[in-house]
Design a protein around this motif. Sequence first.
Motif, short mmCIF file in Angstrom:
data_model
loop_
_atom_site.label_atom_id
_atom_site.label_comp_id
_atom_site.label_asym_id
_atom_site.label_seq_id
_atom_site.Cartn_x
_atom_site.Cartn_y
_atom_site.Cartn_z
N THR A 224 0.84 -1.20 0.00
CA THR A 224 0.00 0.00 0.00
C THR A 224 0.87 1.25 0.00
OG1 THR A 224 -1.78 1.17 1.12
CG2 THR A 224 -0.26 0.02 2.53
N GLY A 225 0.34 2.28 -0.61
CA GLY A 225 1.06 3.55 -0.66
C GLY A 225 0.18 4.61 -1.25
N PRO A 226 0.68 5.86 -1.29
CA PRO A 226 -0.12 6.94 -1.86
C PRO A 226 -0.47 6.63 -3.32
CG PRO A 226 1.91 7.75 -0.87
CD PRO A 226 2.01 6.28 -0.87
N MET A 227 -1.63 7.06 -3.73
CA MET A 227 -2.05 6.90 -5.12
C MET A 227 -1.07 7.65 -6.02
SD MET A 227 -4.42 5.76 -6.95
CE MET A 227 -6.01 5.68 -6.24
N PRO A 228 -0.45 6.99 -7.03
CA PRO A 228 0.49 7.73 -7.87
C PRO A 228 -0.22 8.86 -8.63
CG PRO A 228 0.43 5.37 -8.44
CD PRO A 228 -0.64 5.60 -7.43
N VAL A 229 0.43 10.01 -8.71
CA VAL A 229 -0.17 11.15 -9.41
C VAL A 229 -0.30 10.82 -10.89
CG1 VAL A 229 0.03 13.62 -9.86
CG2 VAL A 229 0.90 12.66 -7.72
N GLN A 230 0.76 10.22 -11.44
CA GLN A 230 0.71 9.80 -12.84
C GLN A 230 0.92 8.29 -12.88
OE1 GLN A 230 3.85 12.06 -14.57
NE2 GLN A 230 2.40 13.30 -15.72
N GLN A 231 0.13 7.62 -13.71
CA GLN A 231 0.27 6.16 -13.82
C GLN A 231 1.36 5.87 -14.84
OE1 GLN A 231 -1.80 4.26 -11.99
NE2 GLN A 231 -2.99 5.99 -11.28
N ARG A 232 2.64 6.16 -14.48
CA ARG A 232 3.65 5.97 -15.50
C ARG A 232 4.07 4.51 -15.60
NH1 ARG A 232 8.71 5.78 -13.40
NH2 ARG A 232 8.45 6.24 -11.20
N LEU A 233 3.80 3.72 -14.56
CA LEU A 233 4.22 2.32 -14.56
C LEU A 233 3.02 1.39 -14.59
CD1 LEU A 233 6.88 2.54 -11.72
CD2 LEU A 233 7.37 2.20 -14.14
N SER A 234 3.24 0.18 -15.10
CA SER A 234 2.20 -0.86 -15.01
C SER A 234 2.11 -1.26 -13.53
CB SER A 234 2.63 -2.07 -15.84
OG SER A 234 3.79 -2.62 -15.24
N PRO A 235 1.01 -1.96 -13.12
CA PRO A 235 0.95 -2.41 -11.73
C PRO A 235 2.16 -3.26 -11.34
CG PRO A 235 -1.21 -2.56 -12.73
CD PRO A 235 -0.27 -2.18 -13.84
N ALA A 236 2.62 -4.15 -12.24
CA ALA A 236 3.79 -4.99 -11.91
C ALA A 236 5.05 -4.12 -11.79
CB ALA A 236 3.98 -6.07 -12.97
N GLY A 237 5.16 -3.14 -12.67
CA GLY A 237 6.32 -2.24 -12.64
C GLY A 237 6.31 -1.42 -11.35
N HIS A 238 5.14 -1.00 -10.93
CA HIS A 238 5.05 -0.22 -9.69
C HIS A 238 5.51 -1.05 -8.49
CE1 HIS A 238 3.50 2.85 -6.93
NE2 HIS A 238 3.28 1.81 -6.14
N LEU A 239 5.02 -2.31 -8.45
CA LEU A 239 5.36 -3.18 -7.32
C LEU A 239 6.89 -3.40 -7.28
CD1 LEU A 239 3.92 -4.73 -5.12
CD2 LEU A 239 3.50 -6.59 -6.72
N ARG A 240 7.45 -3.65 -8.46
CA ARG A 240 8.91 -3.89 -8.55
C ARG A 240 9.68 -2.66 -8.05
NH1 ARG A 240 8.69 -5.69 -13.73
NH2 ARG A 240 9.25 -3.64 -14.51
N GLU A 241 9.27 -1.50 -8.54
CA GLU A 241 10.00 -0.27 -8.18
C GLU A 241 9.81 0.05 -6.69
OE1 GLU A 241 10.28 3.15 -11.03
OE2 GLU A 241 9.30 4.16 -9.33
N ALA A 242 8.58 -0.12 -6.19
CA ALA A 242 8.30 0.23 -4.79
C ALA A 242 9.10 -0.66 -3.85
CB ALA A 242 6.82 0.10 -4.51
N LEU A 243 9.23 -1.94 -4.18
CA LEU A 243 9.91 -2.87 -3.27
C LEU A 243 11.40 -2.52 -3.10
CD1 LEU A 243 8.25 -6.31 -4.13
CD2 LEU A 243 8.00 -4.98 -2.02
N ALA A 244 11.94 -1.75 -4.02
CA ALA A 244 13.35 -1.38 -3.94
C ALA A 244 13.65 -0.57 -2.68
CB ALA A 244 13.76 -0.58 -5.18
N SER A 245 12.62 0.08 -2.08
CA SER A 245 12.88 0.91 -0.89
C SER A 245 12.67 0.13 0.41
CB SER A 245 11.97 2.14 -0.89
OG SER A 245 10.65 1.77 -0.53
N PHE A 246 12.44 -1.18 0.30
CA PHE A 246 12.18 -1.98 1.50
C PHE A 246 13.45 -2.72 1.94
CE2 PHE A 246 7.56 -2.05 2.32
CZ PHE A 246 7.12 -1.26 1.25
N ALA A 247 13.32 -3.39 3.10
CA ALA A 247 14.44 -4.19 3.61
C ALA A 247 14.80 -5.30 2.61
CB ALA A 247 14.02 -4.82 4.94
N PRO A 248 16.05 -5.81 2.66
CA PRO A 248 16.48 -6.80 1.66
C PRO A 248 15.53 -7.98 1.51
CG PRO A 248 18.32 -6.11 3.03
CD PRO A 248 17.12 -5.42 3.56
N ARG A 249 14.91 -8.40 2.62
CA ARG A 249 14.02 -9.56 2.56
C ARG A 249 12.85 -9.34 1.58
NH1 ARG A 249 11.30 -12.26 7.84
NH2 ARG A 249 10.59 -14.08 6.72
N LEU A 250 12.41 -8.10 1.49
CA LEU A 250 11.33 -7.76 0.56
C LEU A 250 11.89 -7.39 -0.81
CD1 LEU A 250 8.20 -7.39 1.44
CD2 LEU A 250 9.80 -7.63 3.31
#
Length: 373
Positions: A224-250
């Motif tokens: 979960t996160g703030p609604m993106p202002v622009q939908q520049r990524l696909s849902p899978a692309g968003h998930l991939r990019e967002a997980l980069a800011s999490f702990a290594p396990r994620l």
Amino acid sequence: MTQRLARICVVGAGLAGLACALAAAGRGLQVQLFDEAEQPCSAPAHIEVVPNMLRGLVALGVGDECVRAGFAYRGIDVIDRHGRHLHELVTEHLAGARYPAALGIRHADLHQVLERAALRRGVALRRGSRVHAVHEREGAAAVELAGGKSAPADLVVLAAGAGSALRAACFPHARAASVLDQAWWYALLPRPVDLDRPLVAFGSAGQRAVLVPVRHDLAGIALTGPMPVQQRLSPAGHLREALASFAPRLRTLSAHFGEGTPVVRRTARSGLLDLPWHHGAVLAVGDGAHAFPPHFGQAAAQAIEDAQVLADLLGAVPDRQTLFEAFQRRRAERVRLVHDITTTAARWDLKPEGDADLSLLMDRLMRTVAQPA
Ligand SMILES: Cc1cc2nc3c(=O)[nH]c(=O)nc-3n(C[C@H](O)[C@H](O)[C@H](O)COP(=O)(O)OP(=O)(O)OC[C@H]3O[C@@H](n4cnc5c(N)ncnc54)[C@H](O)[C@@H]3O)c2cc1C
């Protein structure tokens, strides 16, 4: 006018409608269940069957099947952005000694368990059947279907979801649930071998992920996160990019989300139907009566509690009006409390401040839902 209850029409075969149809058929009533979709739900997502939801499913007679289809767990780990363990959230044992505290289950598997049980109890399920309207003449109600067909009903259970046009037609003064500035992305992936209970992890900028085991070989992730202002990524692309800011396990999980991976994105909604939740022969349940953000699994749990209470009342009250009044007494205040807690949690995700935090909110929620519905 008093209306004897024998023929029930349920509109919508989501979790609320399936569970209410099962509840009514379990009382020996004649039940027809209509859904406009041709196919059952196949969302690539999980549901956390939290303790009060499991208690409701056990009361509806499908506890064992849910346990077989899902992954039992107790407790939830919470880690920070760097992977440090912050604390453990407690999951109370509410469903009785034979059952685990909670379960992870695939969305589609839970639908299937409920649907199979409803069919076994004699529910007539009509898929691809859109209900256009509910008509009442001289105290007799009927749901109107495409092609001029109709089905008579002593009680119409409206389980058509938060955004349905039929809800607006049956409750013309109802306000639409508000759309929160928050979205949820769901996907399924192979279960990491060390994941034997849910893991809540914080990322950057109001992002949070929950990883839940749902079978020995499968896990679900909800981000979960703030609604993106622009939908520049696909849902899978968003998930991939967002997980980069999490702990290594994620972070390492992002490799599972290629462009072809099914990922579903939902907008969080919040809003209660103004009381009463009944009009004419219609009783609103599930998201159509109470839209919550899915925090702490309560959107689904409260839909199951609606069905549990309906089952109790159908076995105990003589007529429709008494049922409506008793349903409101048992549901309205409890649902309002859960709504306030889950909506505060959603707002806190976006703007963590003040003296509320997720574990305090979870404690308040558990005290509320620990009491039987
Ligand atoms: C992908 C996904 C993930 C989720 N994850 C979680 C979670 O983690 N935790 C949680 O608590 N909740 C979650 N939820 C929400 C939870 O599933 C719902 O709160 C719960 O199922 C109750 O919804 P409902 O049955 O009231 O409505 P819905 O699930 O919206 O079902 C409504 C049904 O009514 C049918 N319908 C609508 N209009 C008509 C009509 N006119 N005639 C006939 N049929 C009609 C629709 O086709 C649909 O099948 C999730 C939902 C989805 C989709």
